[in-house]
Design an enzyme around this catalytic site. Structure first.
Site, short mmCIF file in Angstrom:
data_model
loop_
_atom_site.label_atom_id
_atom_site.label_comp_id
_atom_site.label_asym_id
_atom_site.label_seq_id
_atom_site.Cartn_x
_atom_site.Cartn_y
_atom_site.Cartn_z
N ASN A 74 8.45 7.23 -6.23
CA ASN A 74 8.00 7.32 -7.62
C ASN A 74 7.35 8.66 -7.96
O ASN A 74 7.25 9.00 -9.13
CB ASN A 74 7.06 6.16 -7.93
CG ASN A 74 7.83 4.88 -8.15
OD1 ASN A 74 8.95 4.91 -8.65
ND2 ASN A 74 7.27 3.75 -7.77
N HIS A 127 6.48 -0.82 0.21
CA HIS A 127 7.07 -0.69 -1.11
C HIS A 127 8.58 -0.94 -1.07
O HIS A 127 9.35 -0.09 -0.65
CB HIS A 127 6.77 0.71 -1.68
CG HIS A 127 7.38 0.96 -3.02
ND1 HIS A 127 7.80 2.21 -3.43
CD2 HIS A 127 7.66 0.10 -4.05
CE1 HIS A 127 8.31 2.11 -4.65
NE2 HIS A 127 8.23 0.85 -5.04
#
Length: 313
Positions: A217, A167
């Site tokens: 996140n 990511h």
């Protein structure tokens, strides 16, 4: 069970064997493919070509998106030349390392693939099924998902041990971090090679369990979502919400501006993953966030989101 997996993954990532082998793992990577020529994909490919000096092939089913992506990449290079960071010679070298294709069936043999398409689990699973059926069995397949289960994506591949989460943060050329997320099936060799590639690209890595939202996140999106709820409830104007968080908590960017830069559709997709997978009402997406996405107001990329960006329209 979750704690056991974390201990297993942490210990294998920090072992002396891993540290010794990372350099040799990186040296074996010469060619990568990036599936998806949007902002994230282009950023990943640019860093791979410029910093790691790898050959990069962009794959996107839309010729228009490929053209737009390459134009964006060149603008980034020109901007860096103007700032004195790179020379015209470097620009030419980077562009010479880049090729494109419009389908997975047309892609060149790659040592490593990074998928950077929309945050949609079924679409990603479809792509990983196609990739594993097309490429040599030793090719590592990484997903740039910011919230979806790596284990679930990997189950669509014929060799799930070669699948991992990688990511990157947006904008990729600027942000130093890459979250690395092994799935349940991910092998030690896949993990080692992925960490080595991130290092070769000049990135710092952290490692997360394969849980919804991972680290970044899981913390960031509820914060952004709550700011949008506050806006929707009329607690303050968007400007005052952003100014409060910038000057009051020393954040470089307010949560609503940040949401526009990330993309409101991406924020919504991640919040839906958190809400559906964790089942806690605190992750319920803001009603106003859904309305903006329904209206096509996605942020900077569409010319309008929480704020307006006339030059992007």
């Amino acid at each position: 069970m979750v704690a056991t997996l974390l201990i297993r993954n942490t210990s294998r990532a920090s072992s002396s064997y891993l540290k010794r082998s990372m350099s040799s793992s990186a040296n074996g990577i010469k060619n990568i493919c990036v599936v998806g020529a949007g902002q994230m994909g282009i950023g990943i490919g640019l860093v791979a070509a410029r910093v790691a000096k790898l050959n990069v092939q962009f794959i996107d089913s839309s010729p228009a998106q490929l053209s737009k992506g390459l134009e964006f990449l060149d603008k980034l290079l020109v901007k860096d030349i103007a700032k004195g960071k790179y020379t015209e010679e470097v620009r030419s070298e980077v562009k010479a390392r880049i090729t494109t294709a419009s389908s997975i069936s047309q892609m060149a043999t790659a040592d490593f693939v990074i998928e950077a398409i929309s945050e949609n689990a079924e679409l990603k699973r479809k792509v990983f099924g196609e990739l594993s059926a097309t490429l040599p069995q030793e090719t590592i397949l990484a997903t740039n998902t910011s919230s979806i289960s790596i284990t679930k994506i990997a189950s669509a591949a014929s060799r799930p041990e070669n699948v991992i989460g990688m990511h990157f943060m947006n904008p990729v050329p600027v942000m130093k971090l890459v979250e690395v997320i092994p799935g349940l099936q991910t092998s030690n060799q896949t993990l080692e090679t992925t960490l080595a590639l991130a290092q070769k690209m000049g990135k710092t890595t952290t490692m997360s369990q394969d849980v919804p939202g991972f680290i970044a996140n899981r913390l960031l999106m509820p914060y952004i979502n709550e700011a949008i709820i506050a806006l929707g409830e009329g607690i303050a104007t968007k400007e005052d919400i952003d100014t409060t968080m910038k000057l009051g908590t020393n954040n470089p960017m307010g949560p609503l501006t940040l949401a526009d830069f990330i993309g409101l559709d991406t924020c919504l997709a991640i919040m839906k993953v958190l809400h559906n997978e964790l089942g806690d009402s605190k992750y319920r997406p803001a009603v106003l966030l859904q309305k903006y996405v329904d209206a096509g107001w996605l942020g900077v990329k569409s010319g309008r989101g929480i704020y307006e960006y006339p030059s992007k329209k």
